[in-house]
Scaffold this active site. Structure first.
Site, PDB file in Angstrom:
ATOM      1  N   LYS A  66      -3.359   8.672   2.408  1.00  0.00           N
ATOM      2  CA  LYS A  66      -4.626   8.500   3.148  1.00  0.00           C
ATOM      3  C   LYS A  66      -4.529   9.115   4.553  1.00  0.00           C
ATOM      4  O   LYS A  66      -5.521   9.643   5.060  1.00  0.00           O
ATOM      5  CB  LYS A  66      -5.009   7.019   3.237  1.00  0.00           C
ATOM      6  N   TYR A  92       0.844  -1.204   0.000  1.00  0.00           N
ATOM      7  CA  TYR A  92       0.000   0.000   0.000  1.00  0.00           C
ATOM      8  C   TYR A  92       0.881   1.257   0.000  1.00  0.00           C
ATOM      9  O   TYR A  92       0.533   2.277  -0.567  1.00  0.00           O
ATOM     10  CB  TYR A  92      -0.999  -0.010   1.165  1.00  0.00           C
TER      11      TYR A  92
HETATM   12  P1  NAD Z   1     -12.310   2.845  -8.544  1.00  0.00           P
HETATM   13  O1  NAD Z   1     -11.125   2.551  -9.408  1.00  0.00           O
HETATM   14  O2  NAD Z   1     -13.613   2.375  -9.017  1.00  0.00           O
HETATM   15  O3  NAD Z   1     -12.379   4.403  -8.226  1.00  0.00           O
HETATM   16  C1  NAD Z   1     -11.276   5.267  -8.223  1.00  0.00           C
HETATM   17  C2  NAD Z   1     -11.697   6.499  -8.964  1.00  0.00           C
HETATM   18  O4  NAD Z   1     -10.710   7.532  -8.943  1.00  0.00           O
HETATM   19  C3  NAD Z   1     -12.016   6.206 -10.442  1.00  0.00           C
HETATM   20  O5  NAD Z   1     -13.353   6.500 -10.707  1.00  0.00           O
HETATM   21  C4  NAD Z   1     -11.105   7.163 -11.180  1.00  0.00           C
HETATM   22  O6  NAD Z   1     -11.686   7.671 -12.360  1.00  0.00           O
HETATM   23  C5  NAD Z   1     -10.926   8.258 -10.133  1.00  0.00           C
HETATM   24  N1  NAD Z   1      -9.813   9.150 -10.450  1.00  0.00           N
HETATM   25  C6  NAD Z   1      -8.487   8.840 -10.562  1.00  0.00           C
HETATM   26  N2  NAD Z   1      -7.799   9.925 -10.932  1.00  0.00           N
HETATM   27  C7  NAD Z   1      -8.686  10.952 -11.035  1.00  0.00           C
HETATM   28  C8  NAD Z   1      -8.581  12.325 -11.386  1.00  0.00           C
HETATM   29  N3  NAD Z   1      -7.393  12.887 -11.708  1.00  0.00           N
HETATM   30  N4  NAD Z   1      -9.709  13.085 -11.376  1.00  0.00           N
HETATM   31  C9  NAD Z   1     -10.904  12.536 -11.055  1.00  0.00           C
HETATM   32  N5  NAD Z   1     -11.075  11.246 -10.727  1.00  0.00           N
HETATM   33  C10 NAD Z   1      -9.968  10.469 -10.724  1.00  0.00           C
HETATM   34  O7  NAD Z   1     -11.958   2.196  -7.119  1.00  0.00           O
HETATM   35  P2  NAD Z   1     -12.670   2.314  -5.682  1.00  0.00           P
HETATM   36  O8  NAD Z   1     -12.124   1.185  -4.907  1.00  0.00           O
HETATM   37  O9  NAD Z   1     -14.117   2.478  -5.845  1.00  0.00           O
HETATM   38  O10 NAD Z   1     -12.019   3.649  -5.082  1.00  0.00           O
HETATM   39  C11 NAD Z   1     -12.767   4.741  -4.597  1.00  0.00           C
HETATM   40  C12 NAD Z   1     -12.137   5.266  -3.307  1.00  0.00           C
HETATM   41  O11 NAD Z   1     -12.295   4.275  -2.293  1.00  0.00           O
HETATM   42  C13 NAD Z   1     -10.648   5.557  -3.393  1.00  0.00           C
HETATM   43  O12 NAD Z   1     -10.341   6.733  -2.674  1.00  0.00           O
HETATM   44  C14 NAD Z   1     -10.038   4.364  -2.693  1.00  0.00           C
HETATM   45  O13 NAD Z   1      -8.780   4.678  -2.130  1.00  0.00           O
HETATM   46  C15 NAD Z   1     -11.075   4.124  -1.621  1.00  0.00           C
HETATM   47  N6  NAD Z   1     -11.035   2.814  -0.986  1.00  0.00           N
HETATM   48  C16 NAD Z   1     -11.050   1.677  -1.736  1.00  0.00           C
HETATM   49  C17 NAD Z   1     -10.999   0.437  -1.106  1.00  0.00           C
HETATM   50  C18 NAD Z   1     -10.969  -0.843  -1.900  1.00  0.00           C
HETATM   51  O14 NAD Z   1     -10.522  -1.869  -1.371  1.00  0.00           O
HETATM   52  N7  NAD Z   1     -11.430  -0.876  -3.128  1.00  0.00           N
HETATM   53  C19 NAD Z   1     -10.945   0.364   0.288  1.00  0.00           C
HETATM   54  C20 NAD Z   1     -10.947   1.554   1.033  1.00  0.00           C
HETATM   55  C21 NAD Z   1     -10.982   2.767   0.379  1.00  0.00           C
HETATM   56  O1  0WE Z   2      -6.846   2.948  -2.056  1.00  0.00           O
HETATM   57  C1  0WE Z   2      -6.920   1.905  -2.655  1.00  0.00           C
HETATM   58  C2  0WE Z   2      -6.495   1.826  -4.091  1.00  0.00           C
HETATM   59  C3  0WE Z   2      -5.244   2.601  -4.296  1.00  0.00           C
HETATM   60  C4  0WE Z   2      -4.712   2.659  -5.706  1.00  0.00           C
HETATM   61  C5  0WE Z   2      -4.785   1.612  -6.615  1.00  0.00           C
HETATM   62  C6  0WE Z   2      -4.226   1.746  -7.879  1.00  0.00           C
HETATM   63  C7  0WE Z   2      -4.217   0.632  -8.892  1.00  0.00           C
HETATM   64  C8  0WE Z   2      -4.108   1.157 -10.304  1.00  0.00           C
HETATM   65  C9  0WE Z   2      -4.060   3.802  -6.072  1.00  0.00           C
HETATM   66  N1  0WE Z   2      -3.496   3.955  -7.288  1.00  0.00           N
HETATM   67  C10 0WE Z   2      -3.570   2.951  -8.185  1.00  0.00           C
HETATM   68  N2  0WE Z   2      -2.967   3.136  -9.397  1.00  0.00           N
HETATM   69  C11 0WE Z   2      -3.121   2.284 -10.421  1.00  0.00           C
HETATM   70  O2  0WE Z   2      -2.502   2.445 -11.487  1.00  0.00           O
HETATM   71  N3  0WE Z   2      -7.376   0.791  -1.986  1.00  0.00           N
HETATM   72  C12 0WE Z   2      -7.724   0.909  -0.590  1.00  0.00           C
HETATM   73  C13 0WE Z   2      -7.451  -0.554  -2.592  1.00  0.00           C
HETATM   74  C14 0WE Z   2      -6.182  -1.243  -2.240  1.00  0.00           C
HETATM   75  O3  0WE Z   2      -5.043  -1.003  -2.922  1.00  0.00           O
HETATM   76  C15 0WE Z   2      -4.041  -1.740  -2.324  1.00  0.00           C
HETATM   77  C16 0WE Z   2      -4.555  -2.441  -1.240  1.00  0.00           C
HETATM   78  C17 0WE Z   2      -5.939  -2.128  -1.175  1.00  0.00           C
HETATM   79  C18 0WE Z   2      -6.913  -2.617  -0.163  1.00  0.00           C
HETATM   80  C19 0WE Z   2      -2.684  -1.806  -2.631  1.00  0.00           C
HETATM   81  C20 0WE Z   2      -1.857  -2.623  -1.866  1.00  0.00           C
HETATM   82  C21 0WE Z   2      -2.365  -3.299  -0.784  1.00  0.00           C
HETATM   83  C22 0WE Z   2      -3.727  -3.240  -0.458  1.00  0.00           C
END
Ligand code: NAD
Ligand code: 0WE
Length: 268
Positions: A164, A157
């Site tokens: 974050k 991460y």
């Molecule tokens: P996702 O890939 O569906 O969403 C990420 C979004 O970020 C995408 O819609 C992308 O278009 C947008 N984005 C990236 N660069 C951008 C820019 N320059 N301008 C505008 N938008 C931009 O994935 P997700 O998991 O739904 O992520 C949404 C949020 O939830 C993130 O902040 C992520 O860190 C957080 N989150 C995700 C998880 C997980 O496990 N998936 C867990 C906790 C928190």
């Molecule tokens: O916040 C996130 C996603 C973060 C993320 C993921 C990507 C993949 C594609 C940020 N930048 C990028 N850039 C890319 O090009 N999460 C909370 C989901 C997530 O990501 C991890 C996790 C978890 C959970 C990465 C490593 C370990 C755990």
């Protein structure tokens, strides 16, 4: 219909798996009107699909890397809903892929760190600036998404953990800065979910498997569960809550050493 007549701007939809998709779904279910945003033309068609599904009023471009793009977006929001909005959802996180692979000290670069903090943390403040006046007109609120990696260490991460932590601090500073105008600011710290942002992450599958073994509920969470918690924080039921980081993680963050982990070391 908890949010009948209320108006929300939702960022961060990139697919049906997106957390933002489930949040928009929950808001729509409760009668809210929506404006959805997309960062570039590649993602626009996905957001158009969501707009159709959730009867959104508008779909607007908003690339949070650009102040001009944010300003142009909120100019349109202002044109459409000039007498105010009830909430803004920030569901955006990004770091260059090479930052999320391997040893933290080796993988993290100045440029990677800059991009991660700009897109994943500062952008929330930038949206707050742009939405401030419209939110103040209707006691609106801001909501962002964060992850446990801000507090404790998980493999890969890396710099996103720093970003974050910064994002969560911004929730508290924004809450105090905007509280006098009646604007609330909160975050949901979600457990791991398979979305586009999880694709390409090394051993994400393993992470999901281990999380469900540690979590008190003995399972992972769903996008819908985050959507429902978001609905609450954005609703009048949460009118006394601001500066809060609310965990929606099946209880994972509350456990240091689980019974399951004890058995890993000494099976019996
Ligand atoms: P996702 O890939 O569906 O969403 C990420 C979004 O970020 C995408 O819609 C992308 O278009 C947008 N984005 C990236 N660069 C951008 C820019 N320059 N301008 C505008 N938008 C931009 O994935 P997700 O998991 O739904 O992520 C949404 C949020 O939830 C993130 O902040 C992520 O860190 C957080 N989150 C995700 C998880 C997980 O496990 N998936 C867990 C906790 C928190
Ligand atoms: O916040 C996130 C996603 C973060 C993320 C993921 C990507 C993949 C594609 C940020 N930048 C990028 N850039 C890319 O090009 N999460 C909370 C989901 C997530 O990501 C991890 C996790 C978890 C959970 C990465 C490593 C370990 C755990």
């Amino acid at each position: 219909m908890l949010l009948q007549g209320q108006r929300f701007v939702v960022t961060g939809i990139a697919s049906k798996l997106s957390i933002a998709w489930a949040i928009a779904e929950a808001l729509h279910r409760e009668g809210a009107s929506l404006i959805l945003t997309y960062p570039n033309d590649k993602i626009k068609k996905r957001v158009d699909m969501a707009a159709e599904a959730f009867e959104a009023d508008l779909v607007l471009k908003c690339d949070v890397a650009s102040d001009d793009s944010i300003a142009a977006c909120f100019e349109q929001v202002n044109k459409h809903w000039g007498d105010g909005i009830d909430g803004v959802v920030h569901a955006i996180g990004f770091a260059p892929m090479d930052q999320l692979d391997g040893d933290f000290t080796s993988a993290t670069t100045r440029e990677g760190s800059h991009i991660a903090h700009d897109i994943s943390s500062y952008s929330f403040v930038a949206l707050a600036k742009a939405a401030r006046e419209l939110l103040a007109m209707r006691n609106g609120s801001m909501l962002t998404l964060t992850y446990e990696g801000s507090i404790s260490v998980l493999p890969n991460y890396n710099v996103m953990g720093m970003a974050k932590a910064s994002l969560e601090a911004s929730v508290r500073y924004l809450a105090t800065s905007l509280g006098g105008e009646g604007i609330r600011v909160n975050a949901i710290s979600a457990g791991p979910i398979r979305t586009l942002a999880a694709s390409g992450i090394k051993s994400f599958r393993k992470m999901l498997d281990i999380s469900e073994k540690i979590a008190p509920l003995q399972r992972n969470i769903t996008q819908t569960e985050v959507g429902n918690a978001a609905l609450f924080l954005l609703s009048p039921w949460a009118s006394g809550i601001t500066g809060e980081i609310m965990f929606v993680d099946a209880g994972f963050n509350t456990v240091a050493i689980s019974e399951q982990l004890m058995m890993l070391d000494d099976p019996k």
